[in-house]
Design a protein around this motif. Structure first.
Motif, PDB file in Angstrom:
ATOM      1  N   ARG A 119      68.758 144.616  48.812  1.00 32.12           N
ATOM      2  CA  ARG A 119      68.283 144.147  47.498  1.00 32.12           C
ATOM      3  C   ARG A 119      69.129 144.737  46.379  1.00 32.12           C
ATOM      4  NH1 ARG A 119      63.166 145.447  49.691  1.00 32.12           N
ATOM      5  NH2 ARG A 119      62.235 143.584  50.550  1.00 32.12           N
ATOM      6  N   LYS A 120      69.492 146.002  46.506  1.00 35.80           N
ATOM      7  CA  LYS A 120      70.342 146.640  45.494  1.00 35.80           C
ATOM      8  C   LYS A 120      71.703 145.960  45.433  1.00 35.80           C
ATOM      9  CE  LYS A 120      68.185 151.150  45.856  1.00 35.80           C
ATOM     10  NZ  LYS A 120      68.277 152.481  46.462  1.00 35.80           N
ATOM     11  N   LYS A 121      72.175 145.487  46.586  1.00 37.20           N
ATOM     12  CA  LYS A 121      73.436 144.751  46.632  1.00 37.20           C
ATOM     13  C   LYS A 121      73.264 143.330  46.132  1.00 37.20           C
ATOM     14  CE  LYS A 121      76.211 144.464  49.994  1.00 37.20           C
ATOM     15  NZ  LYS A 121      76.860 144.284  51.283  1.00 37.20           N
ATOM     16  N   LYS A 122      72.004 142.956  45.883  1.00 39.66           N
ATOM     17  CA  LYS A 122      71.667 141.611  45.427  1.00 39.66           C
ATOM     18  C   LYS A 122      72.103 140.548  46.434  1.00 39.66           C
ATOM     19  CE  LYS A 122      71.817 142.749  40.524  1.00 39.66           C
ATOM     20  NZ  LYS A 122      70.648 143.401  40.332  1.00 39.66           N
ATOM     21  N   VAL A 123      71.685 140.753  47.677  1.00 37.52           N
ATOM     22  CA  VAL A 123      71.966 139.781  48.723  1.00 37.52           C
ATOM     23  C   VAL A 123      71.281 138.475  48.356  1.00 37.52           C
ATOM     24  CG1 VAL A 123      71.558 139.204  51.149  1.00 37.52           C
ATOM     25  CG2 VAL A 123      72.319 141.484  50.509  1.00 37.52           C
ATOM     26  N   TYR A 124      71.976 137.402  48.532  1.00 38.03           N
ATOM     27  CA  TYR A 124      71.504 136.081  48.141  1.00 38.03           C
ATOM     28  C   TYR A 124      70.917 135.351  49.346  1.00 38.03           C
ATOM     29  CZ  TYR A 124      71.709 131.225  46.633  1.00 38.03           C
ATOM     30  OH  TYR A 124      71.397 129.938  46.344  1.00 38.03           O
ATOM     31  N   PHE A 125      69.703 134.874  49.196  1.00 37.89           N
ATOM     32  CA  PHE A 125      69.069 134.039  50.198  1.00 37.89           C
ATOM     33  C   PHE A 125      68.897 132.662  49.581  1.00 37.89           C
ATOM     34  CE2 PHE A 125      67.724 138.315  51.176  1.00 37.89           C
ATOM     35  CZ  PHE A 125      68.016 138.385  52.526  1.00 37.89           C
ATOM     36  N   GLU A 126      69.513 131.665  50.198  1.00 35.02           N
ATOM     37  CA  GLU A 126      69.432 130.310  49.673  1.00 35.02           C
ATOM     38  C   GLU A 126      68.011 129.798  49.768  1.00 35.02           C
ATOM     39  OE1 GLU A 126      72.186 127.554  51.433  1.00 35.02           O
ATOM     40  OE2 GLU A 126      73.629 129.154  51.757  1.00 35.02           O
ATOM     41  N   GLU A 127      67.465 129.355  48.667  1.00 36.04           N
ATOM     42  CA  GLU A 127      66.145 128.708  48.702  1.00 36.04           C
ATOM     43  C   GLU A 127      66.375 127.268  49.118  1.00 36.04           C
ATOM     44  OE1 GLU A 127      63.038 129.540  48.527  1.00 36.04           O
ATOM     45  OE2 GLU A 127      63.411 131.626  48.054  1.00 36.04           O
ATOM     46  N   VAL A 172      68.582 137.846  58.075  1.00 40.40           N
ATOM     47  CA  VAL A 172      67.532 137.044  58.712  1.00 40.40           C
ATOM     48  C   VAL A 172      67.757 136.991  60.218  1.00 40.40           C
ATOM     49  CG1 VAL A 172      66.512 134.736  58.881  1.00 40.40           C
ATOM     50  CG2 VAL A 172      67.011 135.718  56.633  1.00 40.40           C
ATOM     51  N   LEU A 173      68.988 136.775  60.638  1.00 39.24           N
ATOM     52  CA  LEU A 173      69.295 136.712  62.064  1.00 39.24           C
ATOM     53  C   LEU A 173      68.937 138.019  62.762  1.00 39.24           C
ATOM     54  CD1 LEU A 173      71.125 134.767  64.120  1.00 39.24           C
ATOM     55  CD2 LEU A 173      72.596 136.757  63.935  1.00 39.24           C
ATOM     56  N   SER A 194      60.431 131.933  50.998  1.00 40.47           N
ATOM     57  CA  SER A 194      59.480 131.082  51.718  1.00 40.47           C
ATOM     58  C   SER A 194      59.775 131.128  53.212  1.00 40.47           C
ATOM     59  CB  SER A 194      59.568 129.640  51.215  1.00 40.47           C
ATOM     60  OG  SER A 194      60.792 129.067  51.619  1.00 40.47           O
ATOM     61  N   GLU A 195      58.775 130.791  53.994  1.00 43.84           N
ATOM     62  CA  GLU A 195      58.957 130.760  55.445  1.00 43.84           C
ATOM     63  C   GLU A 195      59.997 129.713  55.839  1.00 43.84           C
ATOM     64  OE1 GLU A 195      56.316 130.373  59.541  1.00 43.84           O
ATOM     65  OE2 GLU A 195      55.289 130.714  57.639  1.00 43.84           O
ATOM     66  N   SER A 196      59.995 128.586  55.157  1.00 40.88           N
ATOM     67  CA  SER A 196      60.988 127.553  55.482  1.00 40.88           C
ATOM     68  C   SER A 196      62.403 128.033  55.161  1.00 40.88           C
ATOM     69  CB  SER A 196      60.685 126.234  54.765  1.00 40.88           C
ATOM     70  OG  SER A 196      60.791 126.374  53.379  1.00 40.88           O
ATOM     71  N   GLN A 252      67.592 129.780  56.985  1.00 38.30           N
ATOM     72  CA  GLN A 252      68.641 130.806  56.996  1.00 38.30           C
ATOM     73  C   GLN A 252      68.975 131.183  58.439  1.00 38.30           C
ATOM     74  OE1 GLN A 252      70.037 133.040  54.229  1.00 38.30           O
ATOM     75  NE2 GLN A 252      69.679 131.117  53.172  1.00 38.30           N
ATOM     76  N   PHE A 253      67.952 131.303  59.270  1.00 39.90           N
ATOM     77  CA  PHE A 253      68.159 131.642  60.680  1.00 39.90           C
ATOM     78  C   PHE A 253      68.943 130.541  61.394  1.00 39.90           C
ATOM     79  CE2 PHE A 253      66.624 131.364  65.109  1.00 39.90           C
ATOM     80  CZ  PHE A 253      67.204 132.534  65.585  1.00 39.90           C
ATOM     81  N   MET A 254      68.523 129.281  61.205  1.00 35.30           N
ATOM     82  CA  MET A 254      69.219 128.171  61.859  1.00 35.30           C
ATOM     83  C   MET A 254      70.677 128.096  61.400  1.00 35.30           C
ATOM     84  SD  MET A 254      66.314 125.132  62.141  1.00 35.30           S
ATOM     85  CE  MET A 254      66.689 124.550  60.514  1.00 35.30           C
ATOM     86  N   ARG A 255      70.907 128.281  60.111  1.00 33.33           N
ATOM     87  CA  ARG A 255      72.279 128.232  59.597  1.00 33.33           C
ATOM     88  C   ARG A 255      73.097 129.408  60.122  1.00 33.33           C
ATOM     89  NH1 ARG A 255      71.131 126.285  53.356  1.00 33.33           N
ATOM     90  NH2 ARG A 255      70.561 124.147  53.920  1.00 33.33           N
TER      91      ARG A 255
END
Length: 188
Positions: free
Chosen positions: A95-103, A141-142, A162-164, A169-172
């Motif tokens: 989080r401090k690195k500001k990791v990006y999770f695609e919504e 996520v992986l 979100s769960e989706s 993210q896991f599938m990608r």
């Protein structure tokens, strides 16, 4: 584990170490660290992707473990309790690195395509290398899903997504690993 045991001899070794730590036994702190640090370092390395960062996160996590041993309850698994602290420290670091999770929307979370995995010569080193090349969000996520065995719902809660999104993210991430391994195996 009883918080105030009559005798240590009848307790499992890990419980004995915890009791000795609670009493301030410096050797017990070292024993606890040595018993768990390698496995926890591997979690940190998988999550952060860098040895130096993994070492820093591991040290911070163990400081918290030692400070909070009094909070460990008799019905808690020591390993699971330490692992949770380590994973939380890894997530704080990311989080401090500001990791990006695609919504993503529900449409993006469609079923993944069937891939003929037999066509690839999967090797442990190729897969490890591919995972290391993933963007931080995918890798996080992986790792949480495959190696730490959290559900998509738990991952979503931990990451505030979100769960989706966690599923996508896991599938990608899996698809990206397949692509990277495919490229690597063609080079060999």
């Amino acid at each position: 584990m009883s918080l105030y045991p009559d005798t240590l001899e009848n307790m499992p070794v890990t419980d004995q170490i915890v009791v000795r730590c609670r009493k301030g036994d410096v050797r017990a702190f070292r024993e606890l660290y040595e018993a768990y640090s390698r496995a926890m370092y591997n979690i940190c390395l998988r999550m952060t992707g860098h040895a130096a960062d993994a070492e820093d996160v591991l040290q911070e996590a163990f400081v918290q473990v030692f400070k909070n041993l009094e909070k460990l309850t008799s019905d808690s698994s020591l390993t699971a309790w330490i692992k949770r602290i380590v994973v939380n420290h890894c997530l704080s670091y990311l989080r401090k690195k500001k990791v990006y999770f695609e919504e993503v929307g529900e449409m993006d979370a469609a079923e993944e395509a069937v891939v003929d995995e037999g066509a690839y010569a999967f090797t442990v080193s190729a897969v490890k290398e591919a995972i290391g090349q993933l963007p931080d969000g995918y890798r996080t996520v992986l790792n949480l899903y495959i190696f730490e065995e959290y559900s998509h719902r738990e991952i979503a809660e931990m990451l505030g997504i979100s769960e989706s999104t966690a599923k996508t993210q896991f599938m990608r991430a899996k698809e990206k690993v397949r692509q990277l391994v495919k490229v690597k195996t063609k080079e060999v």
